[in-house]
Structures are given as C-alpha cells and as structure tokens.
Design a protein around this motif. Structure first.
Motif, PDB file in Angstrom:
ATOM      1  N   LYS A   1       0.858  -1.187   0.000  1.00 16.86           N
ATOM      2  CA  LYS A   1       0.000   0.000   0.000  1.00 16.86           C
ATOM      3  C   LYS A   1       0.896   1.240   0.000  1.00 16.86           C
ATOM      4  O   LYS A   1       1.773   1.377   0.851  1.00 16.86           O
ATOM      5  CB  LYS A   1      -0.899  -0.001   1.225  1.00 16.86           C
TER       6      LYS A   1
ATOM      7  N   PHE B   1      -6.519  11.203   4.015  1.00 17.25           N
ATOM      8  CA  PHE B   1      -6.626   9.789   4.367  1.00 17.25           C
ATOM      9  C   PHE B   1      -8.092   9.382   4.270  1.00 17.25           C
ATOM     10  O   PHE B   1      -8.966  10.097   4.751  1.00 17.25           O
ATOM     11  CB  PHE B   1      -6.126   9.550   5.795  1.00 17.25           C
ATOM     12  N   TYR B   2      -8.341   8.257   3.634  1.00 16.16           N
ATOM     13  CA  TYR B   2      -9.683   7.704   3.503  1.00 16.16           C
ATOM     14  C   TYR B   2      -9.643   6.282   4.067  1.00 16.16           C
ATOM     15  O   TYR B   2      -9.605   5.308   3.315  1.00 16.16           O
ATOM     16  CB  TYR B   2     -10.117   7.666   2.032  1.00 16.16           C
ATOM     17  N   PRO B   3      -9.598   6.138   5.403  1.00 18.02           N
ATOM     18  CA  PRO B   3      -9.439   4.803   5.992  1.00 18.02           C
ATOM     19  C   PRO B   3     -10.553   3.841   5.607  1.00 18.02           C
ATOM     20  O   PRO B   3     -10.301   2.640   5.437  1.00 18.02           O
ATOM     21  CB  PRO B   3      -9.406   5.053   7.493  1.00 18.02           C
ATOM     22  N   GLU B   4     -11.778   4.363   5.451  1.00 20.04           N
ATOM     23  CA  GLU B   4     -12.894   3.482   5.102  1.00 20.04           C
ATOM     24  C   GLU B   4     -12.733   2.894   3.704  1.00 20.04           C
ATOM     25  O   GLU B   4     -13.327   1.867   3.389  1.00 20.04           O
ATOM     26  CB  GLU B   4     -14.227   4.232   5.221  1.00 20.04           C
TER      27      GLU B   4
ATOM     28  N   ASP C   1      -9.482   2.538   2.461  1.00 18.51           N
ATOM     29  CA  ASP C   1      -8.095   2.071   2.452  1.00 18.51           C
ATOM     30  C   ASP C   1      -7.249   2.861   1.456  1.00 18.51           C
ATOM     31  O   ASP C   1      -6.454   2.296   0.705  1.00 18.51           O
ATOM     32  CB  ASP C   1      -8.046   0.567   2.156  1.00 18.51           C
ATOM     33  N   LYS C   2      -7.435   4.205   1.448  1.00 13.87           N
ATOM     34  CA  LYS C   2      -6.717   5.070   0.511  1.00 13.87           C
ATOM     35  C   LYS C   2      -5.988   6.184   1.257  1.00 13.87           C
ATOM     36  O   LYS C   2      -6.455   6.669   2.283  1.00 13.87           O
ATOM     37  CB  LYS C   2      -7.691   5.701  -0.498  1.00 13.87           C
ATOM     38  N   HIS C   3      -4.864   6.567   0.681  1.00 16.00           N
ATOM     39  CA  HIS C   3      -4.036   7.655   1.200  1.00 16.00           C
ATOM     40  C   HIS C   3      -3.559   8.451  -0.008  1.00 16.00           C
ATOM     41  O   HIS C   3      -2.994   7.890  -0.940  1.00 16.00           O
ATOM     42  CB  HIS C   3      -2.851   7.057   1.968  1.00 16.00           C
TER      43      HIS C   3
END
Length: 135
Positions: A3, A74-77, A79-81
């Motif tokens: 990732k 950050f978009y944890p829901e 799984d993106k950065h």
C-alpha cells in the motif's frame, strides 16, 4: 500488494471571477464538487497531468498554470491515502463539455465567494489552509 500513497492532481480553472467545478459520481467523494483532476501518471510532469486531465474531462484549454500547493488526505474506510496537488490556471479556450459522464454530472462556473457544497475533501482542505486562486 504494497500500500502506497497515490498522487492526485487537481486544476482550478479561472474564468474572470469564477472557477470551474463538477459534481463527482462513481468515485470517492461522490456527490461533492471538485475541479478537474485525476492521478499523476508515471513519468508525467504535474503540469502535464493537470493539462491532460482538464482536456480529458472538460475539453478546456488553459494557460498561465501556477505552481501547485498540496494537502494530504486519508480515507481509511476506503483504504486510501493521497497526496493532492492543486494547481491554478486561466481558461483559454473551449467551453466545458461533459466528456466523462460516468465520473461527473456536469461542469459549472462558480464565484469563489459562493461555492457549492459539499466540496471534494482535497479542495475543502486547500481552502481551510488559506488557498485562494485569486490571490
């Protein structure tokens, strides 16, 4: 799969005292208003990416591209950065067209002091940091 952060490039296109925004669909940030933009490709300059995305999405030609400013999202829901670079340019030619109807509902010109809501998170974060394409 490793990732790693992605690099997003957005382009604020100015025409007089207005900027061009489109309502996103079928992507993260759906239903929010965003400038044209997309992912930086391997061996592509940031400026070339901004011009390419503007042409692919709107058909607009731009001039007077300014150096980018950046934010990190950050978009944890999901799984993106992302590292998001925002450039500013002046509209040169071709009225905006809806060239990617699977990604955007349409393009509209808005006054900087009367932007629609909600804004795409990177644009909102740029504004929160004091970004202003007019000075």
């Amino acid at each position: 799969m490793e990732k790693v952060p992605r690099v997003g490039v957005g382009l604020i296109i100015r025409k007089g005292d207005k900027i061009l925004l489109g309502k996103r669909i079928n992507a993260h940030g759906a239903e929010s208003w965003s400038p044209p933009g997309g992912h930086l490709e391997f061996m592509e300059t940031i400026e070339d990416c901004a011009k390419r995305e503007a042409m692919e999405e709107t058909g607009c030609l731009v001039t007077n591209i300014q150096p980018p400013v950046f934010t990190e999202e950050f978009y944890p829901e999901q799984d993106k950065h992302y590292i998001n670079l925002m450039l500013t340019a002046d509209w040169q030619a071709n009225e905006p067209q809806l060239l990617e109807p699977d990604k955007c509902e349409g393009w509209e010109w808005f006054s900087w002091d009367n932007l629609p809501e909600p804004l795409f998170l990177p644009l909102q974060n740029h504004i929160n940091q004091g970004y202003n394409p007019f000075g």
